[in-house]
Design an enzyme around this catalytic site. Sequence first.
Site, mmCIF file in Angstrom:
data_model
loop_
_atom_site.group_PDB
_atom_site.id
_atom_site.type_symbol
_atom_site.label_atom_id
_atom_site.label_comp_id
_atom_site.label_asym_id
_atom_site.label_seq_id
_atom_site.Cartn_x
_atom_site.Cartn_y
_atom_site.Cartn_z
ATOM 1 N N THR A 160 0.823 -1.200 0.000
ATOM 2 C CA THR A 160 0.000 0.000 0.000
ATOM 3 C C THR A 160 0.868 1.266 0.000
ATOM 4 O OG1 THR A 160 -1.701 -1.174 1.194
ATOM 5 C CG2 THR A 160 -1.668 1.207 1.479
ATOM 6 N N ASP B 86 -8.662 -1.310 4.668
ATOM 7 C CA ASP B 86 -8.777 -0.131 5.525
ATOM 8 C C ASP B 86 -8.490 1.179 4.791
ATOM 9 O OD1 ASP B 86 -6.062 -1.108 5.374
ATOM 10 O OD2 ASP B 86 -5.534 0.378 6.892
ATOM 11 N N THR C 291 -0.747 1.325 6.725
ATOM 12 C CA THR C 291 -0.453 0.204 5.834
ATOM 13 C C THR C 291 -0.211 -1.038 6.671
ATOM 14 O OG1 THR C 291 1.114 -0.677 4.225
ATOM 15 C CG2 THR C 291 1.981 0.898 5.820
ATOM 16 N N GLY C 292 -0.648 -2.175 6.154
ATOM 17 C CA GLY C 292 -0.442 -3.425 6.883
ATOM 18 C C GLY C 292 -1.660 -4.319 6.741
ATOM 19 N N GLY D 88 -5.017 -4.948 6.755
ATOM 20 C CA GLY D 88 -6.149 -4.028 6.743
ATOM 21 C C GLY D 88 -7.244 -4.394 7.718
#
Lengths: 299, 299
Positions: free
Chosen positions: A169, A200, A220-221, A223
Amino acid sequence: MNFALAVHGGAGLSRAGSLSPERQASCRAALEEALRTGARTLASGGSAVDAVEAAVIILEDSPLFNAGHGAVLNADGDAELDAGIMDGRQRTAGGVAGLRRTRNPIQAARAAMEHSPHVLLSGAGADAFASERGLAQVDPAWFVIDERKAQLANLLAGTPDDGSDAYGTVGAVARDLEGHLAAATSTGGTAGKRYGRIGDSPIIGAGTWAWDSTCAVSCTGDGEAFIRSHLAGRVSDWIEMSGLSLREAAHRAIHHDLTGGKGGLIAVGKAGPAVMPYNTAGMFRGRIDMRGEPEVSIW
Amino acid sequence: MNFALAVHGGAGLSRAGSLSPERQASCRAALEEALRTGARTLASGGSAVDAVEAAVIILEDSPLFNAGHGAVLNADGDAELDAGIMDGRQRTAGGVAGLRRTRNPIQAARAAMEHSPHVLLSGAGADAFASERGLAQVDPAWFVIDERKAQLANLLAGTPDDGSDAYGTVGAVARDLEGHLAAATSTGGTAGKRYGRIGDSPIIGAGTWAWDSTCAVSCTGDGEAFIRSHLAGRVSDWIEMSGLSLREAAHRAIHHDLTGGKGGLIAVGKAGPAVMPYNTAGMFRGRIDMRGEPEVSIW
């Protein structure tokens, strides 16, 4: 007033050895270009919203990150793109989910913010809205690159992770010369996603948030974990409701509040430099201010 | 431990004279049935999640409210249904947006929470997921009632509001005998919506939220304003971060934090009765506890 800008190209890096030196150099160059582009906007008196949009477009157009051209593929082999943007002045916001034809999803999110009565648009309707607003439409194949096809094939075959999940992302946060804040996030989501999954990034208060009174945040990660923690909103709420500093709020959100997943965020407040905490092995990230030299890091 | 349950059938009522006595009686009866159904679950030791799902199904199946059968129609004349659910024990959650075929959207949201790696599913993919999970599918015409067709025709013709906007989103919040919390919200969104618009109901932290440590919240009203304020999450954050009581947090959220729109919410905390603030002329709402008599109000 000093402007401030930060960008990220995703967290989720599993180990330091998973990226070739050449790849690292390419990613650093793209992040620097995004920073310089956004900083030019801010230095000339442009708005924080203009700066985060311009920075994100650079990263969407790069094949190196999981957004726009080069995004990960869903279980059917198609790119389905999500993006969100928020203007901290009046807390106006826009999000788009499941785009398949709009070349730059962050532009569609901005159009939703400025020209739609709705905040969050999805699927074919979101592409139709973007098209009506005159935003460039492309063949869905334009988003797909060979590396992502191979990633999906490995995923569907159950082959162990080869490190290509490292590219994630993208997002940007900015404070402009008038002290206004903005945030933008764009993503292809998770590789192999199904059932019209929305992450997300387009969810205001989960992956994207901006309010002049507190901070601008792009996450970021994993979601799902960010949604279940309404994490970007929590950074803002810690500042507003508990009087934490930006650094304290951002670190608490990532290292304490985020449960059931991993990731990172970039955030900028009413003064001072951006903060960029993460709980993964690395996060593509960078920041710049009026002194003018981009500072880019991965590990 | 005393259980507690509250339900709503939407805010947005514009004036006291807009509902006939017969209509008011029908709405009260449906809310009472939802309360009694959920209370039976709780009284017999059932979970808060089971109770809110059971209560919402009653209101989805009623043609009186804007959810499931009898939902408002989008600009194309179709029902597009959103729902969200959250379990306060582990903050697990599920949301579905833009369903067209799944009879009870709240069941699809619960299936997403319990059986999908993703939190938020959308469009045809969300219906496909629900169908794979064995949830009842119906012809899209099943959702459409004549009253909603007339409402849309008036809306598209620019005819002044006739008061039929009074019937809104449905939701439930519960605390079970073990002290666990849950929230559920289901809606057809806004009449005449376009472009795959998603409202706040399926967005965790916007229209729906539950966490055993703080509260369970279900919102109704101008969805865009609730998203831009991540309002349900703010009620929880005020309790956690500022030490406000449930009543103080819920009132502050509705009467101070919610900007650019109107609406209300129902919320229940770790102890005591549910609170039900709103800033519209009225809100269909009701609550019940172990004493057993439903308390239903409109104005």
